[in-house]
Design a protein around this motif. Structure first.
Motif, PDB file in Angstrom:
ATOM      1  N   LEU A 149       0.855  -1.185   0.000  1.00 49.51           N
ATOM      2  CA  LEU A 149       0.000   0.000   0.000  1.00 49.51           C
ATOM      3  C   LEU A 149       0.893   1.238   0.000  1.00 49.51           C
ATOM      4  CD1 LEU A 149      -2.615  -1.129   2.676  1.00 49.51           C
ATOM      5  CD2 LEU A 149      -2.625  -1.542   0.199  1.00 49.51           C
ATOM      6  N   ALA A 150       0.735   2.087  -1.000  1.00 47.78           N
ATOM      7  CA  ALA A 150       1.617   3.239  -1.176  1.00 47.78           C
ATOM      8  C   ALA A 150       0.869   4.533  -0.847  1.00 47.78           C
ATOM      9  CB  ALA A 150       2.157   3.287  -2.600  1.00 47.78           C
ATOM     10  N   PHE A 151       1.498   5.387  -0.051  1.00 41.20           N
ATOM     11  CA  PHE A 151       0.888   6.647   0.370  1.00 41.20           C
ATOM     12  C   PHE A 151       1.861   7.795   0.140  1.00 41.20           C
ATOM     13  CE2 PHE A 151      -1.005   3.269   2.818  1.00 41.20           C
ATOM     14  CZ  PHE A 151      -2.351   3.595   2.914  1.00 41.20           C
ATOM     15  N   LEU A 152       1.293   8.968  -0.126  1.00 43.24           N
ATOM     16  CA  LEU A 152       2.076  10.193  -0.235  1.00 43.24           C
ATOM     17  C   LEU A 152       1.659  11.126   0.892  1.00 43.24           C
ATOM     18  CD1 LEU A 152       3.965  12.224  -1.604  1.00 43.24           C
ATOM     19  CD2 LEU A 152       2.067  12.854  -3.119  1.00 43.24           C
ATOM     20  N   TYR A 153       2.589  11.408   1.789  1.00 44.13           N
ATOM     21  CA  TYR A 153       2.355  12.352   2.876  1.00 44.13           C
ATOM     22  C   TYR A 153       3.131  13.627   2.594  1.00 44.13           C
ATOM     23  CZ  TYR A 153      -0.010   9.061   5.979  1.00 44.13           C
ATOM     24  OH  TYR A 153      -0.920   8.198   6.535  1.00 44.13           O
ATOM     25  N   SER A 197       6.773   7.538   8.031  1.00 42.41           N
ATOM     26  CA  SER A 197       6.669   8.768   7.234  1.00 42.41           C
ATOM     27  C   SER A 197       6.755  10.005   8.120  1.00 42.41           C
ATOM     28  CB  SER A 197       5.370   8.778   6.427  1.00 42.41           C
ATOM     29  OG  SER A 197       4.239   8.734   7.275  1.00 42.41           O
ATOM     30  N   GLY A 198       6.149   9.946   9.313  1.00 48.38           N
ATOM     31  CA  GLY A 198       6.230  11.081  10.226  1.00 48.38           C
ATOM     32  C   GLY A 198       7.662  11.356  10.647  1.00 48.38           C
ATOM     33  N   ARG A 199       8.369  10.310  11.050  1.00 49.16           N
ATOM     34  CA  ARG A 199       9.758  10.497  11.495  1.00 49.16           C
ATOM     35  C   ARG A 199      10.673  10.884  10.344  1.00 49.16           C
ATOM     36  NH1 ARG A 199      12.159   6.410  12.833  1.00 49.16           N
ATOM     37  NH2 ARG A 199      10.669   4.782  12.266  1.00 49.16           N
ATOM     38  N   THR A 200      10.365  10.416   9.136  1.00 48.90           N
ATOM     39  CA  THR A 200      11.166  10.811   7.978  1.00 48.90           C
ATOM     40  C   THR A 200      11.061  12.312   7.740  1.00 48.90           C
ATOM     41  OG1 THR A 200      10.980   8.649   6.904  1.00 48.90           O
ATOM     42  CG2 THR A 200      11.431  10.536   5.483  1.00 48.90           C
ATOM     43  N   ALA A 246      13.417   5.403   6.482  1.00 49.60           N
ATOM     44  CA  ALA A 246      13.040   4.898   7.810  1.00 49.60           C
ATOM     45  C   ALA A 246      12.244   3.621   7.652  1.00 49.60           C
ATOM     46  CB  ALA A 246      12.213   5.942   8.568  1.00 49.60           C
ATOM     47  N   LEU A 247      12.452   2.704   8.564  1.00 51.10           N
ATOM     48  CA  LEU A 247      11.638   1.496   8.641  1.00 51.10           C
ATOM     49  C   LEU A 247      10.777   1.580   9.885  1.00 51.10           C
ATOM     50  CD1 LEU A 247      14.201  -1.300   7.696  1.00 51.10           C
ATOM     51  CD2 LEU A 247      12.630  -0.035   6.211  1.00 51.10           C
ATOM     52  N   GLY A 248       9.530   1.143   9.766  1.00 53.51           N
ATOM     53  CA  GLY A 248       8.611   1.229  10.894  1.00 53.51           C
ATOM     54  C   GLY A 248       8.045  -0.128  11.260  1.00 53.51           C
ATOM     55  N   ALA A 272       6.915  12.736   2.339  1.00 49.00           N
ATOM     56  CA  ALA A 272       7.524  11.405   2.347  1.00 49.00           C
ATOM     57  C   ALA A 272       6.631  10.429   1.604  1.00 49.00           C
ATOM     58  CB  ALA A 272       7.749  10.920   3.778  1.00 49.00           C
ATOM     59  N   VAL A 273       7.261   9.466   0.964  1.00 53.17           N
ATOM     60  CA  VAL A 273       6.556   8.333   0.365  1.00 53.17           C
ATOM     61  C   VAL A 273       6.569   7.200   1.385  1.00 53.17           C
ATOM     62  CG1 VAL A 273       6.635   6.558  -1.419  1.00 53.17           C
ATOM     63  CG2 VAL A 273       7.088   8.947  -2.002  1.00 53.17           C
ATOM     64  N   LEU A 274       5.413   6.588   1.583  1.00 54.90           N
ATOM     65  CA  LEU A 274       5.287   5.509   2.561  1.00 54.90           C
ATOM     66  C   LEU A 274       4.809   4.238   1.888  1.00 54.90           C
ATOM     67  CD1 LEU A 274       5.142   4.660   5.643  1.00 54.90           C
ATOM     68  CD2 LEU A 274       2.700   5.201   5.477  1.00 54.90           C
ATOM     69  N   LEU A 275       5.464   3.128   2.212  1.00 56.22           N
ATOM     70  CA  LEU A 275       5.060   1.806   1.729  1.00 56.22           C
ATOM     71  C   LEU A 275       4.664   0.979   2.944  1.00 56.22           C
ATOM     72  CD1 LEU A 275       5.804  -1.362   1.051  1.00 56.22           C
ATOM     73  CD2 LEU A 275       4.654   0.010  -0.678  1.00 56.22           C
TER      74      LEU A 275
END
Length: 313
Positions: A149-153, A197-200, A246-248, A272-275
């Motif tokens: 699942l890909a998100f753009l924050y 994504s937040g920490r990135t 970053a890895l979560g 950030a881009v989040l996967l």
């Protein structure tokens, strides 16, 4: 939405802060006294460079000081100390800026940027990205990660130090199926202290904004892997800057792990881009997931920083 670039409990070390020395300024202040200021200021771009040699440079230094000092308002003396400029020079720039609608006086001896500064920012960001570009990049990331699942924050424009999801590629999935409610979206995923994504994003913000976020409470709905210790959270930010991602591990939601990479425009963090994948499917992010996420963020960085012709090439 995840916790550290390493599994929870793994040690990291924060970057050591470097200090720089500047040039003393001895021109008279508004009261006629001499000021011996050091232009150096650890962690600030405005304070670590020499005072402007032209009026235009001094004006830009004062504007930058407001952005990097944070807070709601500042006096001429504080700005002068930060920039290395003389009090009288700063005072004249502020007074001129009031008439030019760049600054406003909010209290006796205190000033802040006017909202017209935000309009300049919106103009600068106009046409940087469109929905077709972001969807294409996120869909490619989803394909490259076998249905992740890909998100753009992006940094939220009206909230100071928060984020908001502006696009996603989740296939036929309903976010409710992921255990996400509207309340989660408004409370957990907007915080910069939770999730990969937040920490990135937080890792590349000015220190004054980082400290504001570190002072915030952890959202009640955060996942079991969220950083609750501020020292560990600060160390993770240094690791994000070192690695570029970053890895979560279950930071925002139980059962979901993630990978995120920064979107930088003109040297500034924009988002950030989040996967995101189920923990049962991705207990640890493999190299191909990390590289695909980094490449998606790099592509959006290239689009955002490029001129109109280059971006359409």
């Amino acid at each position: 939405m995840g916790n550290s670039t390493a599994a929870p409990g793994s040690p990291t070390s924060a970057d050591a802060s470097a200090s720089a020395s500047g040039t003393a300024v001895t021109t008279p202040g508004p009261s006629g006294r001499k000021n011996g200021r050091q232009t150096a200021r650890s962690g600030s771009s405005a304070g670590t460079r020499a005072s402007g040699s032209s009026h235009a440079e001094r004006v830009f230094l004062v504007q930058t000081a407001f952005a990097e000092l944070g807070g709601s308002a500042h006096g001429p003396g504080e700005i002068a100390e930060f920039t290395g400029l003389d009090d009288s020079v700063v005072y004249r720039i502020l007074q001129s800026g009031i008439y030019q609608r760049i600054f406003e006086r909010v209290d006796r001896g205190l000033y802040r940027l006017r909202t017209s500064a935000a309009q300049l920012a919106f103009t600068a960001l106009d046409h940087r990205l469109d929905g077709t570009v972001t969807q294409t990049v996120l869909q490619e990331l989803r394909t490259a990660t076998d249905g992740g699942l890909a998100f753009l924050y992006m940094v939220a424009p009206f909230s100071g130090a928060q984020r908001q999801c502006v696009d996603m590629a989740v296939g036929d999935s309903d976010l409710a199926e992921l255990g996400m409610t509207p309340r989660d979206v408004l409370s957990v995923t907007r915080s910069l202290r939770t999730g990969a994504s937040g920490r990135t994003i937080l890792a590349y913000l000015p220190e004054v904004l980082q400290q504001r976020v570190l002072a915030e409470p952890v959202p009640d709905q955060a996942g079991p892997g969220v950083y609750r210790d501020n020292d560990a959270l600060a160390a993770s930010l240094a690791e994000v800057r070192d690695l570029g991602y970053a890895l979560g591990y279950e930071e925002c939601m139980a059962g979901w792990n993630s990978c995120a990479a920064p979107i930088m425009w003109d040297g500034s963090i924009m988002g950030a881009v989040l996967l995101l994948k189920l923990k049962s499917v991705m207990p640890v992010a493999p190299e191909n997931v990390i590289e695909a996420t980094k490449e998606a963020a790099a592509e959006l960085s290239r689009y955002g920083a490029a001129g109109p012709d280059a971006g359409q090439a």
